[in-house]
Design a protein around this motif. Structure first.
Motif, PDB file in Angstrom:
ATOM      1  N   ASP A 168      50.657  44.209  49.573  1.00  0.00           N
ATOM      2  CA  ASP A 168      49.756  45.356  49.399  1.00  0.00           C
ATOM      3  C   ASP A 168      48.378  44.895  48.927  1.00  0.00           C
ATOM      4  OD1 ASP A 168      51.766  47.077  50.163  1.00  0.00           O
ATOM      5  OD2 ASP A 168      52.128  47.888  48.151  1.00  0.00           O
ATOM      6  N   ILE A 169      48.355  43.956  47.992  1.00  0.00           N
ATOM      7  CA  ILE A 169      47.075  43.434  47.481  1.00  0.00           C
ATOM      8  C   ILE A 169      46.249  42.894  48.632  1.00  0.00           C
ATOM      9  CG2 ILE A 169      46.023  41.601  46.086  1.00  0.00           C
ATOM     10  CD1 ILE A 169      48.364  41.976  44.098  1.00  0.00           C
ATOM     11  N   LYS A 170      46.898  42.127  49.501  1.00  0.00           N
ATOM     12  CA  LYS A 170      46.195  41.540  50.649  1.00  0.00           C
ATOM     13  C   LYS A 170      45.814  42.606  51.669  1.00  0.00           C
ATOM     14  CE  LYS A 170      48.569  39.386  53.854  1.00  0.00           C
ATOM     15  NZ  LYS A 170      48.377  39.845  55.204  1.00  0.00           N
ATOM     16  N   ASP A 171      46.759  43.471  52.032  1.00  0.00           N
ATOM     17  CA  ASP A 171      46.526  44.452  53.093  1.00  0.00           C
ATOM     18  C   ASP A 171      45.487  45.507  52.727  1.00  0.00           C
ATOM     19  OD1 ASP A 171      48.419  43.122  54.593  1.00  0.00           O
ATOM     20  OD2 ASP A 171      50.026  44.571  54.204  1.00  0.00           O
ATOM     21  N   TYR A 172      45.445  45.885  51.454  1.00  0.00           N
ATOM     22  CA  TYR A 172      44.551  46.972  51.035  1.00  0.00           C
ATOM     23  C   TYR A 172      43.353  46.491  50.208  1.00  0.00           C
ATOM     24  CZ  TYR A 172      48.530  49.715  52.567  1.00  0.00           C
ATOM     25  OH  TYR A 172      49.556  50.255  53.312  1.00  0.00           O
ATOM     26  N   ASN A 173      43.132  45.179  50.185  1.00  0.00           N
ATOM     27  CA  ASN A 173      41.982  44.594  49.477  1.00  0.00           C
ATOM     28  C   ASN A 173      41.919  44.989  48.008  1.00  0.00           C
ATOM     29  OD1 ASN A 173      40.633  43.037  51.557  1.00  0.00           O
ATOM     30  ND2 ASN A 173      40.245  45.009  52.537  1.00  0.00           N
ATOM     31  N   TYR A 174      43.071  45.014  47.343  1.00  0.00           N
ATOM     32  CA  TYR A 174      43.072  45.330  45.920  1.00  0.00           C
ATOM     33  C   TYR A 174      42.330  44.267  45.112  1.00  0.00           C
ATOM     34  CZ  TYR A 174      46.666  48.888  46.829  1.00  0.00           C
ATOM     35  OH  TYR A 174      47.369  49.976  47.292  1.00  0.00           O
ATOM     36  N   ASP A 175      42.256  43.036  45.628  1.00  0.00           N
ATOM     37  CA  ASP A 175      41.498  42.000  44.928  1.00  0.00           C
ATOM     38  C   ASP A 175      40.014  42.369  44.862  1.00  0.00           C
ATOM     39  OD1 ASP A 175      41.262  41.708  47.706  1.00  0.00           O
ATOM     40  OD2 ASP A 175      41.432  39.529  47.683  1.00  0.00           O
ATOM     41  N   LEU A 176      39.486  42.937  45.917  1.00  0.00           N
ATOM     42  CA  LEU A 176      38.102  43.409  45.928  1.00  0.00           C
ATOM     43  C   LEU A 176      37.914  44.525  44.903  1.00  0.00           C
ATOM     44  CD1 LEU A 176      35.255  43.483  47.186  1.00  0.00           C
ATOM     45  CD2 LEU A 176      36.192  44.951  48.979  1.00  0.00           C
ATOM     46  N   GLN A 177      38.887  45.415  44.821  1.00  0.00           N
ATOM     47  CA  GLN A 177      38.840  46.497  43.838  1.00  0.00           C
ATOM     48  C   GLN A 177      38.824  45.924  42.415  1.00  0.00           C
ATOM     49  OE1 GLN A 177      42.345  48.949  43.761  1.00  0.00           O
ATOM     50  NE2 GLN A 177      41.389  50.483  42.453  1.00  0.00           N
ATOM     51  N   VAL A 178      39.672  44.939  42.154  1.00  0.00           N
ATOM     52  CA  VAL A 178      39.713  44.307  40.827  1.00  0.00           C
ATOM     53  C   VAL A 178      38.338  43.765  40.465  1.00  0.00           C
ATOM     54  CG1 VAL A 178      40.606  42.317  39.541  1.00  0.00           C
ATOM     55  CG2 VAL A 178      42.184  43.764  40.841  1.00  0.00           C
ATOM     56  N   ALA A 179      37.713  43.032  41.376  1.00  0.00           N
ATOM     57  CA  ALA A 179      36.402  42.439  41.099  1.00  0.00           C
ATOM     58  C   ALA A 179      35.345  43.508  40.864  1.00  0.00           C
ATOM     59  CB  ALA A 179      35.992  41.525  42.256  1.00  0.00           C
ATOM     60  N   HIS A 180      35.335  44.535  41.697  1.00  0.00           N
ATOM     61  CA  HIS A 180      34.312  45.576  41.576  1.00  0.00           C
ATOM     62  C   HIS A 180      34.485  46.368  40.277  1.00  0.00           C
ATOM     63  CE1 HIS A 180      31.088  48.079  43.028  1.00  0.00           C
ATOM     64  NE2 HIS A 180      31.828  49.168  42.831  1.00  0.00           N
ATOM     65  N   TYR A 181      35.720  46.731  39.952  1.00  0.00           N
ATOM     66  CA  TYR A 181      35.960  47.473  38.712  1.00  0.00           C
ATOM     67  C   TYR A 181      35.706  46.602  37.488  1.00  0.00           C
ATOM     68  CZ  TYR A 181      38.073  51.361  41.328  1.00  0.00           C
ATOM     69  OH  TYR A 181      38.293  52.420  42.167  1.00  0.00           O
ATOM     70  N   ASP A 182      36.032  45.318  37.581  1.00  0.00           N
ATOM     71  CA  ASP A 182      35.729  44.394  36.491  1.00  0.00           C
ATOM     72  C   ASP A 182      34.219  44.343  36.256  1.00  0.00           C
ATOM     73  OD1 ASP A 182      36.508  42.207  34.603  1.00  0.00           O
ATOM     74  OD2 ASP A 182      35.317  40.991  35.986  1.00  0.00           O
ATOM     75  N   GLN A 183      33.464  44.259  37.333  1.00  0.00           N
ATOM     76  CA  GLN A 183      32.009  44.220  37.222  1.00  0.00           C
ATOM     77  C   GLN A 183      31.481  45.520  36.623  1.00  0.00           C
ATOM     78  OE1 GLN A 183      30.267  41.518  37.653  1.00  0.00           O
ATOM     79  NE2 GLN A 183      28.378  42.521  37.075  1.00  0.00           N
ATOM     80  N   ALA A 184      32.080  46.649  37.002  1.00  0.00           N
ATOM     81  CA  ALA A 184      31.659  47.942  36.462  1.00  0.00           C
ATOM     82  C   ALA A 184      31.818  47.969  34.947  1.00  0.00           C
ATOM     83  CB  ALA A 184      32.475  49.073  37.097  1.00  0.00           C
ATOM     84  N   LEU A 185      32.983  47.548  34.463  1.00  0.00           N
ATOM     85  CA  LEU A 185      33.214  47.571  33.016  1.00  0.00           C
ATOM     86  C   LEU A 185      32.371  46.532  32.291  1.00  0.00           C
ATOM     87  CD1 LEU A 185      37.068  48.210  32.791  1.00  0.00           C
ATOM     88  CD2 LEU A 185      35.188  49.810  32.416  1.00  0.00           C
ATOM     89  N   CYS A 186      32.144  45.376  32.929  1.00  0.00           N
ATOM     90  CA  CYS A 186      31.269  44.362  32.318  1.00  0.00           C
ATOM     91  C   CYS A 186      29.846  44.899  32.179  1.00  0.00           C
ATOM     92  CB  CYS A 186      31.283  43.072  33.137  1.00  0.00           C
ATOM     93  SG  CYS A 186      32.829  42.142  32.995  1.00  0.00           S
ATOM     94  N   GLN A 187      29.392  45.626  33.189  1.00  0.00           N
ATOM     95  CA  GLN A 187      28.056  46.224  33.118  1.00  0.00           C
ATOM     96  C   GLN A 187      27.986  47.252  31.988  1.00  0.00           C
ATOM     97  OE1 GLN A 187      25.177  45.774  34.981  1.00  0.00           O
ATOM     98  NE2 GLN A 187      26.097  44.048  36.043  1.00  0.00           N
ATOM     99  N   LEU A 188      29.071  47.998  31.806  1.00  0.00           N
ATOM    100  CA  LEU A 188      29.096  49.080  30.830  1.00  0.00           C
ATOM    101  C   LEU A 188      29.306  48.579  29.408  1.00  0.00           C
ATOM    102  CD1 LEU A 188      28.965  52.183  30.635  1.00  0.00           C
ATOM    103  CD2 LEU A 188      31.448  52.209  30.957  1.00  0.00           C
ATOM    104  N   TYR A 189      30.243  47.634  29.218  1.00  0.00           N
ATOM    105  CA  TYR A 189      30.634  47.221  27.869  1.00  0.00           C
ATOM    106  C   TYR A 189      30.328  45.769  27.528  1.00  0.00           C
ATOM    107  CZ  TYR A 189      33.367  51.523  28.173  1.00  0.00           C
ATOM    108  OH  TYR A 189      33.760  52.828  28.330  1.00  0.00           O
ATOM    109  N   GLY A 190      29.933  44.965  28.505  1.00  0.00           N
ATOM    110  CA  GLY A 190      29.724  43.539  28.264  1.00  0.00           C
ATOM    111  C   GLY A 190      30.995  42.766  28.570  1.00  0.00           C
ATOM    112  N   GLU A 191      30.829  41.587  29.153  1.00  0.00           N
ATOM    113  CA  GLU A 191      31.958  40.786  29.636  1.00  0.00           C
ATOM    114  C   GLU A 191      32.984  40.478  28.547  1.00  0.00           C
ATOM    115  OE1 GLU A 191      32.606  36.486  31.822  1.00  0.00           O
ATOM    116  OE2 GLU A 191      30.650  37.457  31.946  1.00  0.00           O
TER     117      GLU A 191
END
Length: 196
Positions: free
Chosen positions: A122-145
């Motif tokens: 599922d991770i591969k087929d639905y690009n959940y890895d891309l979601q992880v990176a994008h959401y990680d970046q969102a929270l890093c922008q909001l709260y700091g890494e």
């Protein structure tokens, strides 16, 4: 999931319409009318309803789900990154002593696959890895890494035996997701600058 939490089951139930199993002559017209009459509701079949009930029952028995679902649901984050407007809508973010006072993103997923191997596909087929990176970046922008905890998936099978699992994203998922994300961000940047 938690004692004392407000949960209006009547409101949830009133937002659903169960599509009867119409058979025989004129069933398509009857189904169409039913859908029109219930256009403001989520339409489910009786089979979907049984699956949903079993998925919920199984989820309520998962200790990790019970531990971590003490946070904020549907967290929307908007930011501008290198001139590109970005947004993310996270299912759940928890911040407490269990997460060592870091903001932990948790995404709810259903899967037809069986166990960790099925979810890996599922991770591969639905690009959940891309979601992880994008959401990680969102929270890093909001709260700091330094204030963001590891991304987790709360997963429940949508078919029997309706097993549940709680998976933390590993470094390979982050690395693959950030590579894909950088490629997409470059494409967007090129488009915005008229190079595509």
């Amino acid at each position: 999931l938690h004692e004392g939490d407000d949960l209006d089951l009547h409101k949830i139930i009133n937002q659903l319409a169960v599509l009867p199993a119409y058979e025989g002559k004129g069933r398509d017209a009857i189904r169409k009318k039913f859908k029109e009459d219930n256009k403001d509701k989520t339409i489910v079949t009786s089979k979907d309803l049984v699956d949903l009930e079993e998925m919920l029952r199984s989820s309520f028995q998962n200790d990790d789900f019970r531990k971590y679902f003490h946070g904020t649901w549907q967290v929307a984050v908007f930011w501008v990154e290198d001139g590109i407007p970005c947004k993310a809508l996270l299912d759940h973010v928890v911040f407490n002593t269990l997460t060592k006072n870091k903001h932990k993103p948790i995404d709810l997923k259903s899967t037809r696959g069986k166990g960790p191997v099925g979810f890996m596909y599922d991770i591969k087929d639905y690009n959940y890895d891309l979601q992880v990176a994008h959401y990680d970046q969102a929270l890093c922008q909001l709260y700091g890494e330094d204030n963001v905890d590891i991304f987790s998936f709360a997963v429940v099978e949508s078919r029997p035996p309706y097993a549940t699992a709680f998976y933390d994203a590993n470094q390979r998922i982050y690395d693959a997701g950030y590579i894909k994300r950088e490629y997409i961000m470059n494409q967007v940047r090129d488009f915005m600058n008229g190079r595509i």
